[in-house]
Design an enzyme around this catalytic site. Structure first.
Site, mmCIF file in Angstrom:
data_model
loop_
_atom_site.group_PDB
_atom_site.id
_atom_site.type_symbol
_atom_site.label_atom_id
_atom_site.label_comp_id
_atom_site.label_asym_id
_atom_site.label_seq_id
_atom_site.Cartn_x
_atom_site.Cartn_y
_atom_site.Cartn_z
ATOM 1 C CG ASP A 115 87.630 -13.092 -66.415
ATOM 2 O OD1 ASP A 115 87.570 -12.024 -67.038
ATOM 3 O OD2 ASP A 115 87.887 -13.177 -65.193
ATOM 4 N N PRO A 156 83.251 1.585 -88.616
ATOM 5 C CG PRO A 156 81.331 0.894 -87.495
ATOM 6 C CD PRO A 156 82.609 0.391 -88.059
ATOM 7 C CD GLU A 202 89.842 -7.421 -61.811
ATOM 8 O OE1 GLU A 202 90.648 -7.469 -62.763
ATOM 9 O OE2 GLU A 202 88.638 -7.737 -61.923
HETATM 10 P P1 ADP Z 1 82.616 7.264 -90.385
HETATM 11 O O1 ADP Z 1 81.860 8.025 -91.418
HETATM 12 O O2 ADP Z 1 83.781 6.517 -90.928
HETATM 13 O O3 ADP Z 1 81.771 6.393 -89.520
HETATM 14 P P2 ADP Z 1 83.080 9.890 -89.410
HETATM 15 O O4 ADP Z 1 83.755 10.491 -90.571
HETATM 16 O O5 ADP Z 1 81.649 10.224 -89.255
HETATM 17 O O6 ADP Z 1 83.262 8.326 -89.395
HETATM 18 O O7 ADP Z 1 83.887 10.278 -88.101
HETATM 19 C C1 ADP Z 1 83.263 10.743 -86.951
HETATM 20 C C2 ADP Z 1 84.126 11.750 -86.262
HETATM 21 O O8 ADP Z 1 85.286 11.149 -85.756
HETATM 22 C C3 ADP Z 1 84.608 12.826 -87.185
HETATM 23 O O9 ADP Z 1 83.706 13.875 -87.250
HETATM 24 C C4 ADP Z 1 85.919 13.254 -86.561
HETATM 25 O O10 ADP Z 1 85.682 14.183 -85.524
HETATM 26 C C5 ADP Z 1 86.416 11.984 -85.933
HETATM 27 N N1 ADP Z 1 87.366 11.303 -86.805
HETATM 28 C C6 ADP Z 1 87.219 10.075 -87.331
HETATM 29 N N2 ADP Z 1 88.283 9.732 -88.053
HETATM 30 C C7 ADP Z 1 89.132 10.768 -88.018
HETATM 31 C C8 ADP Z 1 90.412 11.016 -88.597
HETATM 32 N N3 ADP Z 1 91.032 10.109 -89.362
HETATM 33 N N4 ADP Z 1 91.005 12.212 -88.344
HETATM 34 C C9 ADP Z 1 90.391 13.126 -87.573
HETATM 35 N N5 ADP Z 1 89.187 12.946 -87.009
HETATM 36 C C10 ADP Z 1 88.549 11.780 -87.220
HETATM 37 ZN ZN ZN Z 2 88.354 -11.476 -64.342
#
Ligand code: ADP
Ligand code: ZN
Ligand code: MG
Length: 605
Positions: A498, A201, A422
């Site tokens: 942990d 994602p 920590e």
């Molecule tokens: P996916 O469909 O793979 O879940 P999205 O295309 O919806 O991801 O990405 C969500 C947002 O994250 C995009 O609108 C963009 O702003 C940013 N983003 C993700 N990957 C890139 C990338 N390779 N380059 C630039 N922006 C990105």
């Molecule tokens: Zn710890």
């Protein structure tokens, strides 16, 4: 349809005009006094006209019109009736109840509405195109249509997608074809009909699909898989048909099915109505995929982060036979993505995007975009003109560990314990070969649970871990609890997270990586099988005999004890450093990598 409605209204109005309602007894009275002029007799009612009263007629009853009027009455089986009509010179006539009687029409109302409803559904299923949905159907069934988008121009270019050069190269061919289909046709080259974008994602699958359409300058039809699956049976399949029909009219173009796993899941696994629906939708998708010619100018893109659940039929040649993988970006990729999203944002001179990129291994494009946005918000919160490097650092910490909880007040003894805990993590890592360098130590409470945290960062993206490196991590993980033991002589609940992580890591060593004795090289755990959705919280499933499992448990325990002993021993040896760093941490609340290193250098052990 309209005619029907008018008929209905007419007859309802007609009924009211048919006349004053008389009780049958009153009707007989009027008949006897010779006032009934006409009578139309049906099986149930009598309609007709009462004449103007003459002198000598009995007075009209209350509520009755004083002059001549139309009447109606529901009559009772009356053998005398015709004889009486004859006697009083009534003009009478029989008829069968007219079908347009108001009452009948009322019963027909639902019947009349039925085709209307049906038409509505048809409208939705095939009428209007994407975008034409506003008109939809008379009953707003078309509402959901708005969720199918058609963009003439997505406004996204390859330049807006960073850090996935290979994917872009793969898709450049598709762009070339969409721009000039004839050239490919002339050479007899077949362009794939379907391209599947795979990846975790937030790696830019949706963005990249839009960029392909933008680069080629073709319309972009998109719909999300989950939107296909609706409660109305048959609608999902109808939508697929509709989508392809619309798209074919506008070729060359791109159809994009986002989250295709929602419909493309392997068939016949579960049962139930929703599943039937999904299956029909999937079948329709397969039919459409086979139905259009390879070079018709329509290219289907689809995205998913669950490729493992997709129906095999979708992936066979001639369908989604081309697959493009988008992975979490590496250092260079992250730097490029940050640069893309920094465009148009005022950045202070001290901002070092490379350092930020180095500090964010495992971040997806969406995470990075989010971090920049958070930084902008933070900067605006303290009325800054530009985004400073500190804002970015803070934004990333916030994303990793949750927002700061300034209001969470710890008692002094608790703070002291957290500081030593920590410092324990940090110091053990510092003194262990193969551990990732300490990036930051903090005892500011964050998020839901963390009372403090130690951030360690690898120097480079790492794709392989050696056994020594895993062990170094484990000793470091147990360093917090070890410090508590060494300093206070007892332990607290603070190490539960942990321990959880350490246990899981050791179990993986034994069960998955063949680094243990009890299972040897045998793999004895199975993944939940979601390569792109695996996170640190993913649990393995046991896949071995009871006896082996028991032996594994024993061994995991022994190994953990061993690593813990190493951590304790290490901290005892460097007790002076432990005290020194923890005391400073208590004063300053946080230490960055340099401050930490400086403190240890001063000590000169
Ligand atoms: P996916 O469909 O793979 O879940 P999205 O295309 O919806 O991801 O990405 C969500 C947002 O994250 C995009 O609108 C963009 O702003 C940013 N983003 C993700 N990957 C890139 C990338 N390779 N380059 C630039 N922006 C990105
Ligand atoms: Zn710890
Ligand atoms: Mg997406």
């Amino acid at each position: 349809m309209l005619v029907g409605v008018m008929l209905l209204l007419w007859s309802l109005m007609g009924e009211r005009q048919l006349g004053h309602d008389l009780h049958y007894s009153r009707f007989r009275e009027l008949l006897k006094s010779g006032q009934v002029e006409t009578a139309f007799v049906s099986t149930e009612r009598i309609y007709g006209k009462i004449r103007e009263p003459k002198d000598g007629d009995p007075p009209r009853e209350e509520g009755e019109p004083s002059g001549a009027f139309d009447y109606q009455t529901r009559w009772i089986r009356d053998e005398q009736l015709v004889a009486d009509f004859d006697q009083h010179g009534v003009d009478y006539k029989g008829f069968t109840e007219e079908p347009s009687s108001g009452l009948y029409m009322l019963w027909m109302l639902p019947l009349l509405l039925l085709p209307l409803l049906f038409l509505g559904m048809l409208f939705r299923a095939r009428g209007g195109g994407p975008g034409g949905g506003a008109m939809g159907s008379p009953f707003g069934f078309g509402r959901s249509r708005a969720r199918m988008h058609a963009d003439k121009e997505t406004g996204v270019r390859f330049g807006d997608v960073a850090g996935c050069e290979e994917a872009k190269t793969d898709l450049a061919e598709v762009v070339g074809f969409l721009k000039n289909p004839k050239r490919y046709a002339k050479l007899g080259a077949k362009i794939p009909k379907g391209v599947l974008l795979l990846g975790p994602p937030g790696t830019g699958k949706t963005l990249l699909a839009r960029a392909v359409a933008g680069e080629a300058g073709v319309p972009f039809f998109s719909i999300s898989g989950s939107e296909f699956v609706e409660m109305f049976v048959g609608v999902g399949a109808a939508r697929v048909r509709d989508l392809f029909e619309q798209a074919k009219k506008q070729a060359p173009c791109i159809i994009f099915v986002d989250e295709i796993d929602a419909i493309g899941r392997a068939r016949g696994v579960q049962m139930g109505a929703v599943n039937d629906e999904r299956e029909q939708t999937l079948n329709q998708l397969l039919v459409e995929l086979d139905g259009f010619e390879p070079n018709s100018g329509v290219i289907l893109l689809a995205a998913t982060n669950r490729p493992e659940v997709l129906d095999r039929a979708l992936l066979r040649p001639g369908r989604f036979d081309r697959q493009v993988v988008l992975d979490a970006p590496d250092f260079e990729g992250r730097k490029a993505i940050l640069a893309v999203h920094a465009r148009g944002k005022p950045m202070a001179d001290d901002v070092d995007l490379a350092a930020i990129a180095r500090g964010t291994p495992g971040f997806s494009g969406a995470d990075l975009a989010n971090a920049l946005n958070e930084a902008a918000l933070l900067a605006s919160r303290h009325q800054a003109e530009k985004i400073a490097h500190a804002d970015l650092e803070e934004a990333i910490e916030k994303i990793v560990a949750g927002p700061e909880r300034q209001t969470r007040r710890l008692k002094d003894v608790e703070r002291r314990r957290v500081a030593f805990h920590e410092t324990g993590h940090a110091l053990v890592a510092y003194h262990t070969e193969g551990a990732d360098p300490v990036h930051k130590i903090s005892i500011v409470p964050r998020g839901r649970a963390a009372l403090g945290y130690t951030m360690q960062l690898p120097l480079e993206d790492q794709y392989l871990l050696t056994r020594a490196e895993i062990e170094a991590r484990l000793v470091g993980l147990l360093g917090g609890r070890a410090a508590e033991q060494v300093v206070f002589g007892n332990v607290s609940t603070g190490a539960s997270d942990d321990l959880d992580r350490a246990t899981r890591m050791v179990r993986e060593m034994v069960c998955v990586y063949g680094m243990g004795e009890s299972a040897g090289l045998m793999r004895c755990a199975s993944d939940p099988d979601q390569p792109y959705l695996r996170g640190p919280g993913t649990r393995l499933q046991r896949d071995c005999s009871e006896a082996t499992a028991q032996a594994i448990d024993e061994e995991v325990r022994t190994m953990l004890d061993g690593y813990y002993a190493r951590a304790v021993e290490l901290l005892q040896r460097h007790r002076a450093e432990l005290d020194k760093v923890a005391t400073t941490l208590l004063e300053r609340e946080r230490l960055d990598a340099r401050e930490f290193a400086d403190l240890l250098a001063e000590g000169g052990e």
